[in-house]
Write a protein that holds these residues in place. Structure first.
Motif, mmCIF file in Angstrom:
data_model
loop_
_atom_site.group_PDB
_atom_site.id
_atom_site.type_symbol
_atom_site.label_atom_id
_atom_site.label_comp_id
_atom_site.label_asym_id
_atom_site.label_seq_id
_atom_site.Cartn_x
_atom_site.Cartn_y
_atom_site.Cartn_z
ATOM 1 N N VAL A 192 0.892 -1.424 -0.010
ATOM 2 C CA VAL A 192 -0.013 -0.044 -0.058
ATOM 3 C C VAL A 192 0.807 1.392 -0.158
ATOM 4 O O VAL A 192 1.731 1.417 1.108
ATOM 5 C CB VAL A 192 -1.017 -0.038 1.119
ATOM 6 C CG1 VAL A 192 -1.563 1.336 1.432
ATOM 7 C CG2 VAL A 192 -1.836 -1.332 1.087
ATOM 8 N N LYS A 193 0.484 2.158 -0.956
ATOM 9 C CA LYS A 193 1.400 3.384 -0.903
ATOM 10 C C LYS A 193 0.678 4.608 -0.667
ATOM 11 O O LYS A 193 1.286 5.774 -0.361
ATOM 12 C CB LYS A 193 1.883 3.515 -2.456
ATOM 13 C CG LYS A 193 3.001 2.542 -3.067
ATOM 14 C CD LYS A 193 3.905 2.599 -2.000
ATOM 15 C CE LYS A 193 5.203 1.471 -2.616
ATOM 16 N NZ LYS A 193 6.385 1.252 -1.823
ATOM 17 N N ALA A 194 -0.704 4.350 -0.766
ATOM 18 C CA ALA A 194 -1.564 5.710 -0.360
ATOM 19 C C ALA A 194 -2.770 5.055 0.328
ATOM 20 O O ALA A 194 -3.309 4.295 -0.025
ATOM 21 C CB ALA A 194 -1.929 6.355 -1.787
ATOM 22 N N LEU A 195 -3.374 5.925 1.168
ATOM 23 C CA LEU A 195 -4.608 5.583 2.218
ATOM 24 C C LEU A 195 -5.241 6.838 2.666
ATOM 25 O O LEU A 195 -4.476 7.632 3.183
ATOM 26 C CB LEU A 195 -3.963 4.611 3.129
ATOM 27 C CG LEU A 195 -5.122 4.215 4.326
ATOM 28 C CD1 LEU A 195 -6.190 3.113 3.469
ATOM 29 C CD2 LEU A 195 -4.492 3.368 5.437
ATOM 30 N N VAL A 196 -6.312 7.053 2.289
ATOM 31 C CA VAL A 196 -6.958 8.303 2.897
ATOM 32 C C VAL A 196 -8.445 8.037 2.972
ATOM 33 O O VAL A 196 -9.061 7.174 2.199
ATOM 34 C CB VAL A 196 -6.813 9.297 1.965
ATOM 35 C CG1 VAL A 196 -7.146 9.256 0.756
ATOM 36 C CG2 VAL A 196 -7.169 10.702 2.760
ATOM 37 N N PHE A 197 -9.141 8.749 3.959
ATOM 38 C CA PHE A 197 -10.580 8.595 4.364
ATOM 39 C C PHE A 197 -11.307 9.608 3.381
ATOM 40 O O PHE A 197 -10.468 10.718 3.427
ATOM 41 C CB PHE A 197 -10.991 8.694 5.699
ATOM 42 C CG PHE A 197 -10.983 7.272 6.479
ATOM 43 C CD1 PHE A 197 -11.961 6.558 6.428
ATOM 44 C CD2 PHE A 197 -9.636 7.026 6.786
ATOM 45 C CE1 PHE A 197 -11.856 5.527 7.360
ATOM 46 C CE2 PHE A 197 -9.383 5.881 7.848
ATOM 47 C CZ PHE A 197 -10.791 4.831 8.178
ATOM 48 N N ALA A 198 -12.404 9.601 3.117
ATOM 49 C CA ALA A 198 -13.242 10.422 2.361
ATOM 50 C C ALA A 198 -13.657 11.438 3.477
ATOM 51 O O ALA A 198 -13.828 11.504 4.709
ATOM 52 C CB ALA A 198 -14.542 9.906 1.648
ATOM 53 N N PRO A 199 -13.963 12.644 3.074
ATOM 54 C CA PRO A 199 -14.552 13.531 3.847
ATOM 55 C C PRO A 199 -15.683 13.365 4.679
ATOM 56 O O PRO A 199 -16.195 13.663 5.800
ATOM 57 C CB PRO A 199 -14.735 15.208 3.148
ATOM 58 C CG PRO A 199 -13.772 14.918 1.789
ATOM 59 C CD PRO A 199 -13.708 13.321 1.756
ATOM 60 N N SER A 200 -16.463 12.447 4.101
ATOM 61 C CA SER A 200 -17.829 12.019 4.380
ATOM 62 C C SER A 200 -17.679 10.981 5.589
ATOM 63 O O SER A 200 -18.584 10.883 6.445
ATOM 64 C CB SER A 200 -18.718 11.527 3.488
ATOM 65 O OG SER A 200 -18.038 10.454 2.779
ATOM 66 N N GLY A 201 -16.569 10.449 5.609
ATOM 67 C CA GLY A 201 -16.099 9.368 6.472
ATOM 68 C C GLY A 201 -16.889 7.871 6.078
ATOM 69 O O GLY A 201 -16.701 7.182 6.938
ATOM 70 N N ARG A 202 -17.717 7.972 5.203
ATOM 71 C CA ARG A 202 -18.370 6.618 4.913
ATOM 72 C C ARG A 202 -17.343 5.645 3.828
ATOM 73 O O ARG A 202 -17.481 4.434 3.815
ATOM 74 C CB ARG A 202 -19.468 6.947 3.992
ATOM 75 C CG ARG A 202 -20.578 7.708 4.811
ATOM 76 C CD ARG A 202 -21.943 7.868 4.098
ATOM 77 N NE ARG A 202 -22.804 8.792 4.783
ATOM 78 C CZ ARG A 202 -23.896 9.102 4.420
ATOM 79 N NH1 ARG A 202 -24.268 8.913 3.114
ATOM 80 N NH2 ARG A 202 -24.695 9.717 5.298
ATOM 81 N N LEU A 203 -16.416 6.155 3.337
ATOM 82 C CA LEU A 203 -15.569 5.480 2.528
ATOM 83 C C LEU A 203 -14.063 5.842 2.656
ATOM 84 O O LEU A 203 -13.759 6.811 3.365
ATOM 85 C CB LEU A 203 -15.784 5.947 1.088
ATOM 86 C CG LEU A 203 -17.444 5.617 0.581
ATOM 87 C CD1 LEU A 203 -17.464 6.263 -0.838
ATOM 88 C CD2 LEU A 203 -17.491 3.951 0.470
#
Length: 888
Positions: free
Chosen positions: A99-110
């Motif tokens: 894994v090189k990139a990981l981020v949550f969506a601003p909505s928090g659902r994805l």
């Protein structure tokens, strides 16, 4: 003695690799430290390490917008989902790839994760007890897989509405994706860079896209009509597309961009370069605001907090972690770990500070409560091999391979004395007289023991007798005896303050590695190269007992070992041993992943602590995996860096066989425990390991105690009991639940008049917790008199009980003493300041006495007004208080 020690914190290492994260409120910073995660509270200046550990080093962290779920991923793509406020591991999962990139969506659902060339979007697992009330059977549900890149995805950035996201890849392109199919939207590729794209971001209104490449090019993309498009083309027309509107370049000589971050609301772009500098630009004008050099090596990662005021930088080569406030141009946090492996550690006599000494020649002083490094000494020019405090705790002595013994003043933080020998020697052991008058040192180059006077710095004597290098020295706590261990198979007992210096040799069967004195000065513990741990009587010069520790300490095999972990010779002996504060137990560690705690009287192994489960280190696994064996040997020994695409990744500067210095191997260091130390209170111990300074403690604030609990003890029933003014019962219920906020609420609700009665009836099983809590409140809470009333009630009502159980309450009593002393000092200082103010006012009476007649006139007029008012109100005007208190 209690032996239920649990891992509580990791010091000595602040950043290793991976990305940094700010919490949503911007007050805390999350940093990956090897296979663990450390959290730095930037407001309260404290740090702690989460209790879980990965099987490999962590490469990516992600925090949901609420800040309660942390997703951490290691080198193999194995993820752990953690509840951050509770410090509890919820789920384990594997992405089955790097894994090189990981981020949550601003909505928090994805959340989106870059696995190799693919991008996977997953649904966020629900928090247990919030959504469904129970743990889910399959918490990780994949939403979609996005393919199209031809090389590893390096960064992912979501739009503010969570409908779109940008990906930047090493294939020189960035791409725009939609989370779900959108009408009229076509996934777009943004090409034009000549090197790998480091990052891509949306502007706040999502009308502009910014991309930064490794060669220092910044492209500004806008949705514009094509050059040959008609003038009346709509935005939904096929003649519109994303095109480069502006090109900007970072003019850095012989340096490339290593990391970048963009803050959309303030339009700030922060870029870090390979020469250790960073720059801040304001977009879209590309006006440079600030440039600063903060490191000598690459800046690996940069992060901004929510308001854009603080910038966090991580440099992995030197282990630096910096938080910079760019508006005031000041450091909020500036920490750096040791560059090389630690060699020696020492607790200060009050147990609040720990000294670490390493091969990089640096000596660092760490605060146990905050977890931060207070000061770093760099005067030694070579590796520091030993360190020891003087009994009073304000003076530290260190021995180094550069041929010097140095004394440090820990009040003024300076080196006030340096001791050297007539010949250039590399000192490897050290001992300080409890009175602080003399210091002794042993060397691997000479067989003599050198003794210096601390007051004058002169060499007093050289003790001869050993026929091999002196490996260890120790002074008796009563100051009358010095013991020395040597590779000549003997331990010698010296009486250096007697008129004739005599030595009593104790014969052993192998090279002596370490000696330690029991606190009562009657017994010594000796570890030898054959794996034996023996206990000797000092007065009788006889062996009292012994332990064959070869099976206890051995564990873990290296990749090149031909034998199993149980048959490797190099890990079958202890290199360090220390007594506990009460002398009932000894703690021993060596070149393995285990630390052993023995009962000193019976020789029974009480407990075994595992230092690390990180498979990225040599010597942590018991059995080799046959899947990792190839025709050319173990896969871990095959050089795969030579095939890397970047030049800096292909260069290998390590020297074969080198264990110290810049040429030492950094990829797979060996696990070892060069030193251990018990806290003077007996409530904690620390161990210097390859990963850092591990602290194991009995005082774990997040422990849940289920004893004396039933279904009626809940926070709601505790509050209702408090409302019924049953203070003792409410306090006991709060201690049963062990919720700190609830305990504080009940504690502060007890009336001052009832404190003595509540303390008197408090069950003895909760007295230790209450004393610890009161000590913390006295140190943190502003309710000065209220806390002192609690302290007085505890000491007056249960003083006899505390004296009988002093061994288990040393830490609490020290905390109370420290808090009371602090209050005393502050009150004394405030009283002194008030005295000076009063004296100043009393020396200025001239202006008030100049017009005495006018004062008398004012006095008469005031009395007249008072009389008239009294008559108006129907009073007789003379109620016995006729004097005006302002002028007596």
């Amino acid at each position: 003695m209690k032996t239920d020690f649990q891992f509580s914190n990791l010091l000595g290492t602040v950043y290793s690799r991976g990305n940094l994260l700010f919490t949503p409120d911007g007050t805390c910073l999350l940093s990956p430290v090897g296979n663990r995660v450390s959290i730095f509270d930037l407001v309260n200046s404290k740090s702690h390490t989460l209790p879980f550990a990965h099987r490999k080093n962590i490469v990516r962290l992600a925090l949901n917008p609420r800040g309660n779920l942390l997703l951490s991923v290691d080198e193999d793509g194995r993820a752990i989902l953690t509840n951050v406020p509770r410090r509890i591991v919820l789920y384990h999962f594997s992405f089955k790839g790097a894994v090189k990139a990981l981020v949550f969506a601003p909505s928090g659902r994805l959340f989106a994760v870059g696995v190799g060339r693919q991008i996977e979007v997953w649904h966020t697992p629900s928090t247990p007890g919030v959504a469904d009330g129970d743990l889910e059977f399959a918490p990780f549900v994949r939403h979609r897989v996005y393919t199209g890149h031809f090389d590893n995805v390096q960064s992912i950035e979501w739009s503010s509405d969570s409908r779109f996201f940008l990906s930047a890849s090493k294939d020189l392109t960035a791409r725009i994706w939609s989370t779900d199919p959108e009408q009229g939207f076509i996934p777009t590729t943004l090409g034009g860079h000549r090197q790998a794209v480091v990052g891509a971001w949306f502007s706040q209104d999502q009308e502009i896209i910014y991309t930064v490449s490794k060669d220092g090019a910044l492209f500004e993309w806008q949705y514009m009509p094509l050059p040959d498009a008609p003038e009346d083309a709509d935005e939904d027309d096929e003649h519109m597309q994303w095109r480069i509107a502006e090109r900007h370049y970072f003019m850095q000589n012989n340096a490339h961009v290593t990391c970048a971050a963009f803050h959309a609301s303030s339009k700030l772009l922060v870029t870090g370069f390979s020469n250790g500098t960073f720059s801040i630009h304001e977009l879209p004008d590309f006006s440079q605001i600030q440039t600063l050099s903060i490191s000598q090596n690459d800046i690996d990662f940069v992060a901004l907090n929510k308001t854009g005021e603080w910038l966090a930088f991580g440099a992995s080569k030197l282990g630096q972690l910096l938080v910079w406030e760019w508006q005031s141009e000041s450091y909020i946090l500036k920490q750096q770990g040791h560059f090389d492996a630690m060699n020696a550690i020492a607790y200060s006599p009050e147990g609040q500070r720990i000294i670490t000494a390493a091969d990089d020649g640096k000596i660092k002083l760490w605060d146990v409560n905050s977890g931060f490094c207070i000061v770093t000494f760099t005067e030694h020019t070579s590796g520091v091999t030993a360190s020891e405090f003087a009994k009073r705790g304000n003076v530290l002595f260190t021995a180094s391979l550069d041929g010097s013994i140095r004394a440090w003043d820990l009040i003024r933080y300076r080196n006030f004395r340096t001791f050297t020998a007539p010949l250039r020697l590399s000192f490897s052991s050290l001992a300080v007289d409890p009175s602080g008058e003399v210091v002794c040192a042993g060397s691997i180059d000479s067989f003599d023991i050198h003794i210096w006077s601390v007051q004058t710095g002169q060499l007093l004597d050289r003790l001869s007798g050993h026929e091999g290098p002196v490996s260890s020295l120790a002074f008796a706590p009563d100051g009358g005896t010095l013991v020395s261990g040597s590779w000549d198979h003997t331990v010698r007992v010296w009486n250096i303050f007697a008129r004739t210096q005599t030595s009593e040799p104790l014969q052993l069967m192998a090279d002596v590695l370490c000696v330690a004195f029991r606190p009562d000065s009657k017994q010594i513990a000796v570890t030898t190269l054959d794996g034996q741990l023996t206990f000797w009587s000092v007065s009788e010069a006889m062996q009292q007992s012994g332990v064959d520790a070869r099976r206890d300490v051995s564990g873990g095999r290296k990749m090149t070992d031909r034998r199993t972990a149980a048959n490797i010779a190099g890990t079958k002996s202890f290199t360090t041993v220390k007594y506990s504060a009460d002398g009932t137990c000894v703690l021993a560690g060596g070149n393995s992943k285990y630390i052993c705690l023995y009962d000193a009287q019976s020789g029974v192994l009480v407990k075994k602590f595992t230092v690390s489960v990180n498979l990225a280190l040599e010597g942590t696994q018991e059995f080799l995996n046959s899947k990792l064996l190839t025709e050319a040997g173990p896969r871990g020994l095959i050089d795969e860096d030579g095939e890397a695409s970047d030049l800096e990744d292909r260069i290998d500067k390590s020297l074969p066989g080198t264990r110290r210095g810049e040429g030492a191997r950094k990829t797979r260091p060996e696990i070892r425990v060069p030193d251990v130390a018990f806290s003077p209170t007996g409530r904690a111990f620390c161990a210097a390991s390859t990963e850092g300074l591990l602290i194991f403690s009995l005082d774990n604030m997040f422990q849940f105690d289920p004893f004396d609990l039933d279904i009626t003890v809940t926070p709601a029933t505790t509050i209702s009991t408090l409302a019924d003014q049953e203070y003792l019962k409410a306090l006991v219920m709060a201690f049963r639940l062990n919720e700190r906020n609830l305990i504080r609420r009940v504690y502060e609700a007890v009336p001052a008049s009832d404190i003595a009665l509540v303390v008197k009836e408090m069950p003895s099983v909760y007295l230790g917790r209450l004393l610890r809590f009161v000590a913390v409140q006295a140190d943190e809470s502003p309710h000065l008199e209220f806390n002192l009333i609690w302290v007085e009630a505890l000491l007056s009502k249960h003083g006899r009980w505390m004296k009988d159980h002093k061994t288990g309450l040393e830490a609490e009593l020290r905390s109370v003493e420290k808090a009371v002393k602090r209050v005393q000092v502050e009150l004394a200082r405030m009283a002194d300041e008030n005295i000076y103010r009063i004296e100043y006012l009393m020396t200025q009476p001239v202006e008030q006495n100049v017009k005495i007649g006018e004062l008398d006139f004012a006095y008469d007029a005031m009395n007249e007004d008072l009389d008239n008012e009294s008559m108006t109100n129907g009073n007789d005007g003379d109620d016995g208080d006729g004097e005006w208190m302002g002028f007596e």
